[in-house]
Each structure stands twice: as C-alpha cells, then as structure tokens.
Enzyme design. Structure first.
Site, PDB file in Angstrom:
ATOM      1  N   GLY A  10       6.508  15.356   0.421  1.00 57.94           N
ATOM      2  CA  GLY A  10       5.193  15.113   1.021  1.00 57.94           C
ATOM      3  C   GLY A  10       5.268  15.095   2.529  1.00 57.94           C
ATOM      4  CG  LEU A  11       7.418  17.613   4.514  1.00 59.17           C
ATOM      5  CD1 LEU A  11       8.071  18.961   4.745  1.00 59.17           C
ATOM      6  CD2 LEU A  11       8.172  16.504   5.248  1.00 59.17           C
ATOM      7  CB  VAL A  13       0.942  12.835  10.117  1.00 61.62           C
ATOM      8  CG1 VAL A  13       1.494  12.118  11.336  1.00 61.62           C
ATOM      9  CG2 VAL A  13       0.148  14.063  10.549  1.00 61.62           C
ATOM     10  CE  LYS A  76      -6.897  11.058  -2.510  1.00 61.35           C
ATOM     11  NZ  LYS A  76      -8.039  12.010  -2.564  1.00 61.35           N
ATOM     12  CB  SER A 129       2.541  -1.718   6.946  1.00 59.86           C
ATOM     13  OG  SER A 129       1.502  -1.985   7.873  1.00 59.86           O
ATOM     14  CE  LYS A 183       1.108  -0.843   3.623  1.00 57.91           C
ATOM     15  NZ  LYS A 183      -0.171  -0.191   3.429  1.00 57.91           N
ATOM     16  CG  HIS A 186       0.148  -5.536   5.208  1.00 56.87           C
ATOM     17  ND1 HIS A 186      -0.621  -4.419   5.510  1.00 56.87           N
ATOM     18  CD2 HIS A 186       0.871  -5.784   6.321  1.00 56.87           C
ATOM     19  CE1 HIS A 186      -0.372  -4.038   6.739  1.00 56.87           C
ATOM     20  NE2 HIS A 186       0.530  -4.849   7.260  1.00 56.87           N
ATOM     21  CG  ASN A 187      -3.101  -2.188   3.276  1.00 58.80           C
ATOM     22  OD1 ASN A 187      -2.090  -2.480   3.906  1.00 58.80           O
ATOM     23  ND2 ASN A 187      -3.351  -0.946   2.905  1.00 58.80           N
ATOM     24  CD  GLU A 190      -4.567  -2.640   8.101  1.00 55.91           C
ATOM     25  OE1 GLU A 190      -5.239  -1.566   8.112  1.00 55.91           O
ATOM     26  OE2 GLU A 190      -3.372  -2.681   7.743  1.00 55.91           O
ATOM     27  CG  HIS A 452     -21.537 -22.805 -20.607  1.00 57.32           C
ATOM     28  ND1 HIS A 452     -20.914 -21.779 -21.285  1.00 57.32           N
ATOM     29  CD2 HIS A 452     -22.710 -22.295 -20.140  1.00 57.32           C
ATOM     30  CE1 HIS A 452     -21.666 -20.689 -21.223  1.00 57.32           C
ATOM     31  NE2 HIS A 452     -22.771 -20.982 -20.536  1.00 57.32           N
TER      32      HIS A 452
END
Length: 469
Positions: A10-11, A13, A76, A129, A183, A186-187, A190, A452
């Site tokens: 997967g190239l 960026v 992806k 990250s 992760k 973490h997001n 963020e 309830h």
C-alpha cells in the site's frame, strides 16, 4: 542488497512515508502496490538509491522476503484489508506475521486474528498515529496481537517510532484487537480535543472579535502553558496562513463543514456498549454532523434569532478564562477516554497498561501534549485509578481553574455561542462529582409506565409500585 524480512503493501502517502522511515533505520524493505505504476514511480523517485525491493505481483513480493516474513498492510480499512489478506494467505509460511497498520475497527481485527492464526500465521493490528509527517519521521505505534509477534517486530518498531525522554513511542498494547481499540479511542480523544479548540477559537472571535493575527498571538502564548500540545501549535500556525488569491487569512475562507471518517462514531458505539459516558467525544461527533448541514443552518440563521453579542467585561480576563475552560475540558476528555480504555481492558481481557499508553502518546501522535506525562504518572502511581478526575494533581488543577470554566460557559450561553464540547465537559464534571443525581425520578417514571422496578436507598431489593389509583 540483503534479502528483506519486512515488506509493506500500500504505497499511498502514509505507506510511502512509513516505508521510507523503516529503510532509513537500516532495514531493507520490499514494497508492493496493486497499481504497478505507483510502485514504479516510488522506486524512481523517493526510493531511488535506497534499500528497496519493488515487486509487481504479490507472489514476487512474498518470494523476495526472508522468513519469517513481516508484512505491513496499509490500505483502506474494511473489505480492502480482507481482500489483501485473502490473497496473501496461500502464499505465506507458518510463523509469518501480517500487520494491519490501518484504521481498522477492532472487532474486524479480532475476527481476522482468529482466522489467520488458525492457519499457523500470526496477525497483529497496529494503530499508527502522526499523520504523514509522523509516519516519515516517527509515529506513535500501538501494536496488538500475539506478544511473541511483537517481540520479533520490536527491533524495527522501536527504531521507527517517535522518541521521547522516556523511550520510543511504542509498546506492546495487548492481545488480538487491543492495538486497534486503543487507536480508536485515541482518535475519539482527538475528536474531542479538536472540537474544544474550535469552540475556544469561536468564543474569542465572536465574543471578543479577535482577528487571525490576534488569535495567532493568543494560541502561541497558550502553547507555552499547560495547554502545550501539537494541536495548539498547529492552530497557532493556521492563523498565519494568508490566501494568495484574496490576501485574507485562509482559515476565514474555509467552508465550515467538517467530515468524520468513522473512528469517532466507533468510539461512541463502544462506549455505549460498555456503559461508559464520553460526552465530550459525543459532542464532537455531533458538532461535525451538524456542521455538515450547511444549507439548513444558513436557512435557519434567517429565521431563528438569539441574543446580541454585547460583551462588556475585561477582555484579558475572558481570554484567560477560555484557556482555563479549555484545559479543564481537555482533562475531562482524556479522563473519559482512559475510563473507556480501562473498561474495554476489563471486558475484553486486554490487560492494558494505561500509564504506558499515555507515555507512547507523548510523541509522534496527533494528541501529543505536555500533560500526558502527568497522566502517565497518575496511572503509574495508581494503576487502578477509576478516573483521572480523582488524581490529586488533576483535581487540584480543576479546583483552581473551574471558576473561569464556569464563567466561559455562562458567557457563551448569554451571547448565544454554541459550545457543544466545553458545556458537555463541564456537565460531565458536575455530574461525576454528585453523590445524588435526579435519576431517582427517572426510575420512578420507568416503574410507573413500564413496571421496570426500582431500588430503594433505605433497604435492599427490587420494588414495584402501583402509582395510579
């Protein structure tokens, strides 16, 4: 060239930059991309003269590597990851390691780990990250999976990760989907951080009328305080960018519609499943969703009226109060995130080390901030700490700064400035510190219309009342 034992698929960026990072640390690496022209271009430009082996079929890619192979996938999330894994499985040898370095849902990682390890292969889900620059120069890495797989990867991962005063920003997170879970949270943090900063910016421009140059000065000053962080730093930089076409600050020309790619939503869904309140992150996701309804908001702005902005207070006092509100709210956001990670650790038997997680977020990642060292120390001092708000240091900070926090929330309401996340953070703090909440009435209502049942404060057991005569 030495036959590489590590390869990357997967190239885009991020993939290119991570591959360059790995090679720059002395590790020859094989690379493959589904589109051959992408591989050709990379080898002819950024990878030229370096220790890269470019492959144009997966068979060639696998055969070019020494065993046990270590293969990082950066494609992806979702079906593309499954597709690559399915193509790789018949080509690999027992003991080879597949590492998914994308933003995969942790549940997918759990599923893949079971299926792949049944074949005698090893599978790791690794959160990465730091964006494009982090991938190239040193990201924060959150690898999960079999511990022996991590030990084999550690000589590479510890070299390519960001380096801080107490070591590389990588550690073994835990089994199966633990790395991708951490992760994901973490997001989520963020998301909360970014929304809190956006609201602080909005208050300063709407209530005080600060322009981009003044905002640059404020955020630059804030980055030298307890708010020091990557996101505050880049926010200060953003205010200096002038649009070439108009001569105006570029930030003022950007359409106010924010996207959300899924990790924020996943964090909220997991928190609901585990019964952990994360209102700051929830507010951040909702704010992005509402921002995307631009046409509706424009139409509503002509019909729905609010108060006029007529601030008459001390401007510097308000700026300082916004700083305090932002800091207190950030504490709440991280407290929510760490509480969620702890609940997941207990529920999924991940055995997570919260102090180590805070440590590896100190460098490389998007939420890196000065006060993460304080979070690390809080959990080192008390690994069973239920909530960061209970830590002596953070409790003292909020006691000192909450007056300004409340002043900001009051001022925002008075002037009609929306503060989804700052307000939600204060409500979270106030609710968490209450010995009694009004849900006794909620339980009475639930028992009234749905039988309830409820519990009592003065005796054990479950009770039901016939409320109507």
């Amino acid at each position: 060239m030495t036959k590489p034992s590590i390869g990357l698929i997967g190239l885009a960026v991020m993939g290119e930059n991570l591959a360059l990072n790995i090679e720059s640390r002395g590790f020859p690496i094989a690379v493959y991309n589904r589109t051959a022209s992408v591989t050709e271009k990379f080898l002819a430009t950024r990878a030229k003269g370096k220790q890269f082996y470019g492959a144009y079929t997966l068979e060639e890619f696998v055969e070019s590597m020494a065993t046990p192979r270590k293969i990082i996938i950066l494609v992806k999330a979702g079906a593309p990851v499954d597709a690559v894994i399915d193509q790789l499985k018949p080509l690999l040898s027992p003991g080879d390691i597949i590492i998914d370095g994308g933003n995969s849902l942790y549940e997918d990682t759990e599923r893949r780990a079971v299926a792949i390890e049944a074949l005698g292969l090893r599978f790791m889900g690794m959160g990465v990250s730091g964006g494009e620059e982090g991938a190239l120069h040193g990201p924060s890495l959150m690898p999960g999976g079999p511990q022996e797989g991590y030990e084999e990867m550690a000589p590479i991962l510890t070299k390519i990760a960001a380096q801080v005063d107490d070591g590389p920003c990588v550690t073994y997170i835990g089994p199966r989907g633990a790395g991708h879970y951490v992760k994901m949270v973490h997001n989520g943090i963020e998301y909360g951080d970014m929304q809190l900063i956006a609201e602080a910016y909005d208050l300063l421009r709407r209530v005080l009328g600060l322009d981009a140059a003044q905002l640059h000065e404020v955020f630059t000053a804030w980055n030298k305080t307890e708010l020091e962080s990557y996101l505050i730093e880049i926010t200060a930089d953003i205010f200096t960018k002038i649009d070439d076409q108009t001569g105006k600050p570029l930030v003022d020309l950007i359409l106010d519609k924010a996207a959300q790619k899924g990790t924020g939503k996943w964090t909220i869904m997991s928190a609901l499943d585990l019964g952990i309140p994360i209102p700051t992150m929830d507010a951040a996701v909702n704010a992005r969703i509402l921002s995307s309804q631009k046409d509706q908001r424009v139409a509503a702005s002509a019909l729905l009226k609010g108060p006029e902005v007529t601030f008459t207070g001390d401007r510097q006092v308000f700026i300082d109060a916004v700083r305090d509100a932002l800091y207190c709210s950030k504490i709440c956001s991280y407290a929510q995130g760490m509480a969620l990670i702890k609940a997941a650790s207990d529920s999924f038997e991940y055995n997570l080390n919260l102090g180590e997680i805070a440590r590896i977020w100190k460098g490389g990642c998007i939420i890196r901030a000065g006060f993460l060292d304080k979070i690390k120390l809080a959990f080192q001092k008390n690994p069973e700490l239920a909530n960061l708000l209970l830590d002596d240091g953070f409790r003292g900070d909020i006691e000192q700064k909450q007056k300004g926090w409340r002043y900001v929330v009051e001022t925002a309401a008075t002037h009609g400035v929306p503060i989804y996340a700052l307000g939600a953070s204060l409500a979270y703090f106030d609710a968490y510190r209450q010995a009694n909440l009004p849900q006794n009435l909620t339980q009475a209502q639930r028992d009234y219309f749905g039988a309830h049942t409820y519990e009592r404060t003065d005796q054990p057991g479950s009770f039901h009342t016939e409320w109507a005569e």
